[in-house]
Design a protein around this motif. Sequence first.
Motif, PDB file in Angstrom:
ATOM      1  N   SER A 217      45.077  26.537   5.999  1.00  0.00           N
ATOM      2  CA  SER A 217      45.984  26.693   7.268  1.00  0.00           C
ATOM      3  C   SER A 217      46.697  27.865   7.280  1.00  0.00           C
ATOM      4  CB  SER A 217      47.091  25.635   6.891  1.00  0.00           C
ATOM      5  OG  SER A 217      47.868  26.052   5.763  1.00  0.00           O
ATOM      6  N   GLY A 218      46.756  28.719   6.188  1.00  0.00           N
ATOM      7  CA  GLY A 218      47.323  30.142   6.314  1.00  0.00           C
ATOM      8  C   GLY A 218      46.280  31.276   6.389  1.00  0.00           C
ATOM      9  N   ILE A 219      45.076  31.025   6.542  1.00  0.00           N
ATOM     10  CA  ILE A 219      44.158  32.103   6.743  1.00  0.00           C
ATOM     11  C   ILE A 219      43.322  31.882   8.036  1.00  0.00           C
ATOM     12  CG2 ILE A 219      42.187  33.171   5.708  1.00  0.00           C
ATOM     13  CD1 ILE A 219      42.820  32.215   3.072  1.00  0.00           C
ATOM     14  N   GLY A 220      43.726  32.605   8.839  1.00  0.00           N
ATOM     15  CA  GLY A 220      42.933  32.770  10.347  1.00  0.00           C
ATOM     16  C   GLY A 220      41.903  33.728  10.100  1.00  0.00           C
ATOM     17  N   PHE A 221      40.659  33.572  10.950  1.00  0.00           N
ATOM     18  CA  PHE A 221      39.541  34.516  10.842  1.00  0.00           C
ATOM     19  C   PHE A 221      39.989  35.916  11.120  1.00  0.00           C
ATOM     20  CE2 PHE A 221      37.415  30.318  11.980  1.00  0.00           C
ATOM     21  CZ  PHE A 221      36.799  30.142  10.677  1.00  0.00           C
ATOM     22  N   SER A 222      41.046  36.073  12.025  1.00  0.00           N
ATOM     23  CA  SER A 222      41.480  37.364  12.290  1.00  0.00           C
ATOM     24  C   SER A 222      42.131  38.139  11.263  1.00  0.00           C
ATOM     25  CB  SER A 222      42.603  37.209  13.744  1.00  0.00           C
ATOM     26  OG  SER A 222      43.544  36.422  13.261  1.00  0.00           O
ATOM     27  N   ALA A 223      42.621  37.336  10.431  1.00  0.00           N
ATOM     28  CA  ALA A 223      43.470  37.955   9.278  1.00  0.00           C
ATOM     29  C   ALA A 223      42.391  38.983   8.305  1.00  0.00           C
ATOM     30  CB  ALA A 223      44.038  36.803   8.490  1.00  0.00           C
ATOM     31  N   PHE A 224      41.223  38.133   8.126  1.00  0.00           N
ATOM     32  CA  PHE A 224      40.290  39.050   7.238  1.00  0.00           C
ATOM     33  C   PHE A 224      39.035  39.561   7.959  1.00  0.00           C
ATOM     34  CE2 PHE A 224      37.202  35.550   7.387  1.00  0.00           C
ATOM     35  CZ  PHE A 224      37.883  34.571   7.195  1.00  0.00           C
ATOM     36  N   LEU A 225      39.212  39.992   9.189  1.00  0.00           N
ATOM     37  CA  LEU A 225      37.982  40.502   9.936  1.00  0.00           C
ATOM     38  C   LEU A 225      37.823  41.996   9.555  1.00  0.00           C
ATOM     39  CD1 LEU A 225      37.888  39.029  13.687  1.00  0.00           C
ATOM     40  CD2 LEU A 225      36.121  39.079  11.835  1.00  0.00           C
ATOM     41  N   PRO A 226      39.067  42.631   9.238  1.00  0.00           N
ATOM     42  CA  PRO A 226      38.752  44.071   9.069  1.00  0.00           C
ATOM     43  C   PRO A 226      38.219  44.092   7.584  1.00  0.00           C
ATOM     44  CG  PRO A 226      41.054  43.603   9.677  1.00  0.00           C
ATOM     45  CD  PRO A 226      40.564  42.238   9.551  1.00  0.00           C
ATOM     46  N   LEU A 227      38.570  43.125   6.671  1.00  0.00           N
ATOM     47  CA  LEU A 227      37.956  43.011   5.339  1.00  0.00           C
ATOM     48  C   LEU A 227      36.684  42.531   5.001  1.00  0.00           C
ATOM     49  CD1 LEU A 227      41.410  42.325   3.840  1.00  0.00           C
ATOM     50  CD2 LEU A 227      40.382  44.431   4.116  1.00  0.00           C
ATOM     51  N   ILE A 228      35.964  42.121   6.093  1.00  0.00           N
ATOM     52  CA  ILE A 228      34.718  41.227   6.013  1.00  0.00           C
ATOM     53  C   ILE A 228      33.726  42.041   5.189  1.00  0.00           C
ATOM     54  CG2 ILE A 228      33.368  42.112   8.132  1.00  0.00           C
ATOM     55  CD1 ILE A 228      34.186  38.272   7.257  1.00  0.00           C
ATOM     56  N   LYS A 229      33.631  43.143   5.158  1.00  0.00           N
ATOM     57  CA  LYS A 229      32.646  43.784   4.320  1.00  0.00           C
ATOM     58  C   LYS A 229      32.873  43.883   2.883  1.00  0.00           C
ATOM     59  CE  LYS A 229      30.416  47.987   5.810  1.00  0.00           C
ATOM     60  NZ  LYS A 229      30.566  49.263   6.218  1.00  0.00           N
TER      61      LYS A 229
END
Length: 422
Positions: A217-229
């Motif tokens: 509930s607290g992690i949206g996809f946008s939150a970790f897109l910059p850190l996907i690598k």
Amino acid sequence: MEQVKEKKKLGLTTWIFIALLIGALVGVILHYLVPDGSIKSFLVNGVFYIIGNGFLRAMQMLVVPLVFCSLVCGSMSMGDTKRLGKVGVKTLGFYLFTTSLAITVALTVGNIINPGVGLDVSSLQSAGTTVPETKSFADVLLDIVPKNPINSLSDGNMLQIIVFSLVVGVILAKISDEAPTVSNFFNEGNKIMMEMTMLVMKLAPIGVFCLIAKTFSGIGFSAFLPLIKYMLGVFIALGIQCFGVYLLLLKGFTALNPIKFIKKFFPVMGFAFSTATSNATIPMSIDTLKNKMGVSKKISSFTIPLGATINMDGTAIMQGVAVVFVAQAFGVNLTPADYLTVIATATLASIGTAGVPSVGLITLSMVFASVNLPVEGIGLIMGIDRILDMTRTAVNITGDAVCTTIVASQDKAIDIDVFNAD
């Protein structure tokens, strides 16, 4: 003659997996479809937080007495102190070997993927991180020996508890005839702790549902897109360690079928993933190794609690990839000598890492300090660490189980028929 088919009841591990999936779904729905407000806050920060963390606290309540009794009984049941020493040296050597392999795999994968190259550090939110006070290597070694075992038990200092419980177990193995009351006390205490653990485990599906729902509930996809690598690098390294290194070692040392091993141990990995704590899986690991793999409880009751404290391969992998990620993000060039320092520091740091959620972030600051990386870099990865923490915990406990199976096989303490049975 008609055969009456009994309806098969769903086992605890199945319920845990169901709870995990439903919890993830509920969490995603809450994040994207439910607007912020009193209802969402009541569910996430009220119901899910209280029940999820209440379950974790119940599991943590068991850890110290369970590890203490289990290690005393494990070392005591071996009887022969030479055998205990042989098993102990093999186990410790294997744990250190796999951890150094894990950090090497992580650094290699990190340098192939280059997760921090081209990253704009200023666009990412930083967070404050507590840096533990640095100790000399001599003090680290001395700190293993407890000055007051009661304080060690009270504070949950696992390394000191392990040392004290092993000493008690070895002495009881030598004088068991002269101290039957004490021996029985620990054996009966171990049974009580196992029963208490099974009692708490019945609440696992509810606890897992609340923990996973709150996380997602607290992690949206946008939150970790910059850190996907960075995440991809950690996942790849964890996959290589779990399904490559471990299974090759298992096949090479025991000639057992590694695919069968993973299939039988997978429910434990799922439980470790959902709770993100190695200590919580101790009884489930011992039970699975005994009933599904045929591994003697005399071996597993010694190696599994020990591994939950000192064998943190998944944590070492996260630290290796994080070192490459932060070095690249901040433009710090690491030399081959720096990488060797990271391997040594991460291996030693994993020995003192407690088997509780997200503790790897604290020990990561020690690894960063060893090669002069900015500790602020930890703030970049804190937001997504819960997902990685869950995955690396599953790898941690798989490494413990593989080591236990190898040691048991070499000690002729494994029932091959049980392992091969479907």
